[in-house]
Design an enzyme around this catalytic site. Structure first.
Site, short mmCIF file in Angstrom:
data_model
loop_
_atom_site.label_atom_id
_atom_site.label_comp_id
_atom_site.label_asym_id
_atom_site.label_seq_id
_atom_site.Cartn_x
_atom_site.Cartn_y
_atom_site.Cartn_z
N GLU A 43 66.31 47.42 34.48
CA GLU A 43 65.95 46.29 34.01
C GLU A 43 66.82 45.65 32.97
O GLU A 43 67.52 46.46 32.29
CB GLU A 43 64.59 46.66 33.20
CG GLU A 43 63.96 45.50 32.16
CD GLU A 43 62.70 45.76 31.74
OE1 GLU A 43 61.93 44.85 31.34
OE2 GLU A 43 62.29 47.03 31.35
N LYS A 113 58.30 38.93 35.15
CA LYS A 113 57.43 40.02 34.78
C LYS A 113 56.06 39.39 34.16
O LYS A 113 56.06 38.48 33.41
CB LYS A 113 58.14 40.76 33.67
CG LYS A 113 57.42 42.02 32.88
CD LYS A 113 58.40 42.65 31.85
CE LYS A 113 58.02 43.70 31.37
NZ LYS A 113 59.05 44.40 30.28
N CYS A 154 58.83 47.28 34.62
CA CYS A 154 58.37 48.05 33.55
C CYS A 154 56.90 48.41 33.00
O CYS A 154 56.46 48.77 33.78
CB CYS A 154 59.59 47.86 32.36
SG CYS A 154 59.49 48.83 31.08
#
Length: 276
Positions: A43, A113, A154
């Protein structure tokens, strides 16, 4: 092809975007030399993970500097390259985006995301992605032969329904470029990776930046790959390191036959449904 070698490339941050891209390219080349067909970056690998830096380092995907470099590299090496994530600018909006480039350098998909990292643990860690980033709205998948792979970033892995939606789409593997912090990392990092793999009887790869104590936000490191049994196949330490493992769909098939939880869900009582 029901099996292939995957490389998880844990990168240490460099002072500039140009140096970060060059470091990534060098490590991807080494991973390809060792036989990896699927190579995954961390990331925010091309810049500092910081709300004040996202806008300065943002670029179009796939038109920007980082995307062009990764696309060219994927085509040259004939690999599937998951570009970790980096800030994407689309009009006036910023996203934390994961692109995937195929063996011809083509953009196979990109994932923005969906669950933004807004967390405040007094005295430990505080971060608010939503202050500058816009959440994504769609799931994203790509395939390597018969193997279907889903993407998250994440914080997304904390939401069990999110990964379960990918399982419903037929995914055999999930990839999460991730930058956990050193406080929640020891508590939840491995637990979440193994749980998502076990729940959905799939492979789960989590690729972190290496640990660097100097920035405002410090990444946990410890990239890992879990298999459909919930076993950790490989685990990094804190420094820059590349992990290698074999992803074998025969393992998925065996687990799903021996413990058929995916067929035994009580959809007459409860149901999960993706709206995208």
């Amino acid at each position: 092809m029901s099996s292939f070698k995957v490389a998880l490339v844990q990168l240490k941050g460099r002072p500039t975007k140009k140096e970060n891209i060059a470091n990534a390219i060098a490590e991807v080349r080494l991973a390809k030399d060792k036989g990896a067909r699927l190579i995954i970056l961390p990331e925010c690998f091309n810049s500092t993970y910081s709300t004040t830096e996202f806008g300065r380092n943002a670029e179009a995907i796939p038109g920007g500097e980082t995307s062009q470099a990764l696309a060219k590299l994927a085509a040259e090496l004939g690999i599937y390259l998951v570009g970790g994530s980096y800030p994407e600018r689309d009009g006036t909006k910023l996203y934390n985006t994961c692109p995937v480039f195929g063996p011809k350098g083509e953009l196979l998909c990109k994932y923005r995301k969906m669950h933004l990292f807004d967390m405040d643990i007094p005295g430990q860690v505080s971060f608010q992605e939503s202050a500058v980033l816009t959440p994504g709205e769609s799931l994203a998948t790509f395939s390597i032969g018969p193997v279907k792979i889903g993407l998250g970033i994440c914080y997304d892995k904390r939401f069990a329904e999110f990964t379960a939606c990918y399982q419903q789409l037929g995914c055999d593997m999930m990839i999460f470029p991730s930058a956990f912090d050193p406080y929640t990392g020891p508590l939840h990092w491995e637990l979440l990776g193994r749980a998502r793999a076990l729940d959905n009887q799939m492979y789960v790869a989590m690729v972190s930046p290496a640990r660097d104590p100097t920035p405002e936000y410090v990444a946990y490191g410890h990239s890992l790959l879990s298999d459909p049994w919930g076993r950790v196949l490989c685990r990094a330490k804190e420094d820059q390191e590349t992990l290698f493992a074999e992803v074998d769909m025969k393992v998925c098939e065996a687990v799903r036959q021996q413990i058929p939880v995916l067929r035994q869900k009580r959809t007459d009582v409860y149901e999960l449904k993706s709206k995208t």
